[in-house]
Design a protein around this motif. Sequence first.
Motif, mmCIF file in Angstrom:
data_model
loop_
_atom_site.group_PDB
_atom_site.id
_atom_site.type_symbol
_atom_site.label_atom_id
_atom_site.label_comp_id
_atom_site.label_asym_id
_atom_site.label_seq_id
_atom_site.Cartn_x
_atom_site.Cartn_y
_atom_site.Cartn_z
ATOM 1 N N TYR A 1 0.829 -1.209 0.000
ATOM 2 C CA TYR A 1 0.000 0.000 0.000
ATOM 3 C C TYR A 1 0.860 1.254 0.000
ATOM 4 C CZ TYR A 1 -3.171 3.620 1.755
ATOM 5 O OH TYR A 1 -3.878 4.790 1.919
ATOM 6 N N ILE A 2 1.814 1.357 0.926
ATOM 7 C CA ILE A 2 2.602 2.586 1.010
ATOM 8 C C ILE A 2 3.506 2.746 -0.208
ATOM 9 C CG2 ILE A 2 2.480 2.598 3.513
ATOM 10 C CD1 ILE A 2 5.391 1.749 3.625
ATOM 11 N N GLY A 3 3.801 1.619 -0.873
ATOM 12 C CA GLY A 3 4.543 1.724 -2.122
ATOM 13 C C GLY A 3 3.740 2.390 -3.217
ATOM 14 N N ASP A 4 2.415 2.314 -3.101
ATOM 15 C CA ASP A 4 1.524 2.929 -4.101
ATOM 16 C C ASP A 4 1.032 4.306 -3.681
ATOM 17 O OD1 ASP A 4 1.768 0.704 -5.687
ATOM 18 O OD2 ASP A 4 -0.120 -0.205 -5.063
ATOM 19 N N THR A 5 1.390 4.761 -2.475
ATOM 20 C CA THR A 5 0.848 6.038 -1.963
ATOM 21 C C THR A 5 1.969 6.986 -1.546
ATOM 22 O OG1 THR A 5 0.614 5.043 0.244
ATOM 23 C CG2 THR A 5 -1.333 5.011 -1.195
ATOM 24 N N ASP A 6 3.030 7.017 -2.326
ATOM 25 C CA ASP A 6 4.150 7.923 -2.040
ATOM 26 C C ASP A 6 4.694 7.740 -0.634
ATOM 27 O OD1 ASP A 6 4.015 9.088 -4.597
ATOM 28 O OD2 ASP A 6 2.489 10.514 -3.930
ATOM 29 N N ASP A 7 4.775 6.471 -0.220
ATOM 30 C CA ASP A 7 5.399 6.117 1.053
ATOM 31 C C ASP A 7 4.594 6.577 2.263
ATOM 32 O OD1 ASP A 7 7.625 4.850 2.382
ATOM 33 O OD2 ASP A 7 8.303 6.844 2.985
ATOM 34 N N ARG A 8 3.291 6.770 2.106
ATOM 35 C CA ARG A 8 2.449 7.209 3.218
ATOM 36 C C ARG A 8 1.601 6.062 3.743
ATOM 37 N NH1 ARG A 8 3.962 12.074 5.503
ATOM 38 N NH2 ARG A 8 4.978 13.272 3.858
ATOM 39 N N PHE A 9 1.552 5.935 5.080
ATOM 40 C CA PHE A 9 0.675 4.954 5.697
ATOM 41 C C PHE A 9 -0.781 5.408 5.546
ATOM 42 C CE2 PHE A 9 4.553 3.622 7.865
ATOM 43 C CZ PHE A 9 4.390 2.243 7.881
ATOM 44 N N PRO A 10 -1.727 4.474 5.662
ATOM 45 C CA PRO A 10 -3.147 4.865 5.553
ATOM 46 C C PRO A 10 -3.592 5.694 6.752
ATOM 47 C CG PRO A 10 -2.947 2.554 6.169
ATOM 48 C CD PRO A 10 -1.559 3.026 5.844
ATOM 49 N N LEU A 11 -4.827 6.171 6.680
ATOM 50 C CA LEU A 11 -5.377 7.018 7.733
ATOM 51 C C LEU A 11 -5.923 6.168 8.870
ATOM 52 C CD1 LEU A 11 -7.290 9.660 5.561
ATOM 53 C CD2 LEU A 11 -4.881 9.650 6.278
ATOM 54 N N SER A 12 -5.703 6.623 10.080
ATOM 55 C CA SER A 12 -6.204 5.883 11.242
ATOM 56 C C SER A 12 -7.647 6.242 11.563
ATOM 57 C CB SER A 12 -5.323 6.148 12.465
ATOM 58 O OG SER A 12 -5.300 7.516 12.792
ATOM 59 N N PHE A 13 -8.195 7.272 10.893
ATOM 60 C CA PHE A 13 -9.609 7.625 11.029
ATOM 61 C C PHE A 13 -10.005 8.472 9.830
ATOM 62 C CE2 PHE A 13 -6.985 10.320 13.858
ATOM 63 C CZ PHE A 13 -7.024 11.508 13.141
ATOM 64 N N GLY A 14 -11.326 8.586 9.607
ATOM 65 C CA GLY A 14 -11.842 9.398 8.517
ATOM 66 C C GLY A 14 -12.090 10.832 8.962
ATOM 67 N N THR A 15 -12.565 11.619 8.022
ATOM 68 C CA THR A 15 -12.892 13.026 8.289
ATOM 69 C C THR A 15 -14.359 13.266 8.018
ATOM 70 O OG1 THR A 15 -10.662 13.753 7.690
ATOM 71 C CG2 THR A 15 -12.401 15.413 7.629
ATOM 72 N N ASN A 16 -15.022 13.966 8.930
ATOM 73 C CA ASN A 16 -16.428 14.309 8.771
ATOM 74 C C ASN A 16 -16.591 15.181 7.524
ATOM 75 O OD1 ASN A 16 -19.007 15.632 8.991
ATOM 76 N ND2 ASN A 16 -19.029 15.111 11.175
ATOM 77 N N GLY A 17 -17.318 14.664 6.532
ATOM 78 C CA GLY A 17 -17.472 15.388 5.280
ATOM 79 C C GLY A 17 -18.234 16.690 5.410
ATOM 80 N N ALA A 18 -19.082 16.812 6.440
ATOM 81 C CA ALA A 18 -19.876 18.025 6.617
ATOM 82 C C ALA A 18 -19.115 19.124 7.355
ATOM 83 C CB ALA A 18 -21.168 17.695 7.366
ATOM 84 N N THR A 19 -18.286 18.737 8.345
ATOM 85 C CA THR A 19 -17.611 19.725 9.180
ATOM 86 C C THR A 19 -16.119 19.837 8.907
ATOM 87 O OG1 THR A 19 -17.121 18.144 10.941
ATOM 88 C CG2 THR A 19 -19.274 19.257 11.005
ATOM 89 N N GLY B 1 -14.693 4.670 4.524
ATOM 90 C CA GLY B 1 -13.763 4.128 3.544
ATOM 91 C C GLY B 1 -12.356 4.674 3.687
ATOM 92 N N GLN B 2 -12.213 5.831 4.366
ATOM 93 C CA GLN B 2 -10.888 6.401 4.593
ATOM 94 C C GLN B 2 -10.123 5.672 5.701
ATOM 95 O OE1 GLN B 2 -11.637 10.547 5.485
ATOM 96 N NE2 GLN B 2 -12.952 10.781 3.688
ATOM 97 N N PHE B 3 -10.839 4.927 6.517
ATOM 98 C CA PHE B 3 -10.242 4.186 7.626
ATOM 99 C C PHE B 3 -9.273 3.139 7.086
ATOM 100 C CE2 PHE B 3 -10.817 0.798 10.989
ATOM 101 C CZ PHE B 3 -10.183 1.485 12.011
ATOM 102 N N TRP B 4 -8.170 2.928 7.766
ATOM 103 C CA TRP B 4 -7.083 2.093 7.255
ATOM 104 C C TRP B 4 -7.532 0.702 6.810
ATOM 105 C CZ3 TRP B 4 -5.289 -2.613 9.019
ATOM 106 C CH2 TRP B 4 -5.831 -3.062 10.226
ATOM 107 N N ALA B 5 -8.414 0.076 7.589
ATOM 108 C CA ALA B 5 -8.822 -1.293 7.275
ATOM 109 C C ALA B 5 -9.646 -1.365 5.996
ATOM 110 C CB ALA B 5 -9.618 -1.887 8.433
#
Length: 327
Positions: free
Chosen positions: A56-74, A105-109
């Motif tokens: 995954y990090i090889g495909d995302t410019d060496d970045r680990f996934p997100l540990s939580f999502g962001t509220n789309g409204a706020t 869907g932004q959550f790492w799993a």
Amino acid sequence: MNSKRAFTLIELLVVIAIIAILAAILFPVFAQAKEAAKKTSTLSNFKQMGTALQIYIGDTDDRFPLSFGTNGATGLPRWDFYHRVPQNWDNTAPFNTPTRQEEDGQFWANSIQPYVKNLEMFEQNGMVRTATAGLNYGNAVRARARMGMTFNGMLHAWSGTAITEPSKLPVIWAGLWKQNRDGVARSSPTLLCDAPTPGPCIFTPGGRPMPGNSDPTYGYVWWGFGTPSAYFTTWTYGRGMVFTASDSSAKFKTLNAPLYPAASMNTNDNPWSQFDPAGVGGAPYWMTDCVSPGRAQGSEVYYPGFFRPDSDFNWDDSECSLSDSDL
């Protein structure tokens, strides 16, 4: 004349006693073998998850996934929310809406699913499957993951090359304790990002993870006290649990700590300096808090020493708080 020979009552009792003794000897051996098989299977899952994260990090410019999502409204981080895994199993409003499913869907799993393609990979083999209060499992429209893995939230969007000790720093561990959460999970420890206005949230050595964060002392939290007490233990297999390091290696670690109020400086190989005397065996009490390597205790914001990306795993007690009496 024909004579017939039969066992006497004494002989039968002796045989039964011998069988009972053999059973008493062998049953624990069988139980240990079964436990070892479950641990080996779980080690395999954790190792494969570590490999998937490396791809995954090889495909995302060496970045680990997100540990939580962001509220789309706020625009505020959902740092203290359970996330559905997969993100579209719950047909209950508002979790069945495209917006909320995108947030989950932004959550790492969920973001790593294309590299895993198997919900069973998240499981700790042989652990009980526990429900989360308030969830409508009757509205499930697809299979749910059994979440036995936890993501190190200090690695939220962090660079893999910015880790000091990749072979030692945990990226995945059994932070949901001795259980598999049914269909939901959250990262632990996680960045404390509770500012009232949107902004970047990332591990920040020496400072708060988010501008306007409420706590001037801590940059993180860890979860566990709401867990059923019988499962709230670091001893998931024997007297330890499985960890996956950020270099993808997986190992079982034996975990021990003195009971509160006693404390021990063991941050280089154990997240906890204290266990809870009121809990089951291995129940965690104090996750050791450390400032940046080389800095004096209390001189800057605390993060968990064992999970800090900049950890050199050479901590001493001048850098770390081992209990509430240190603060």
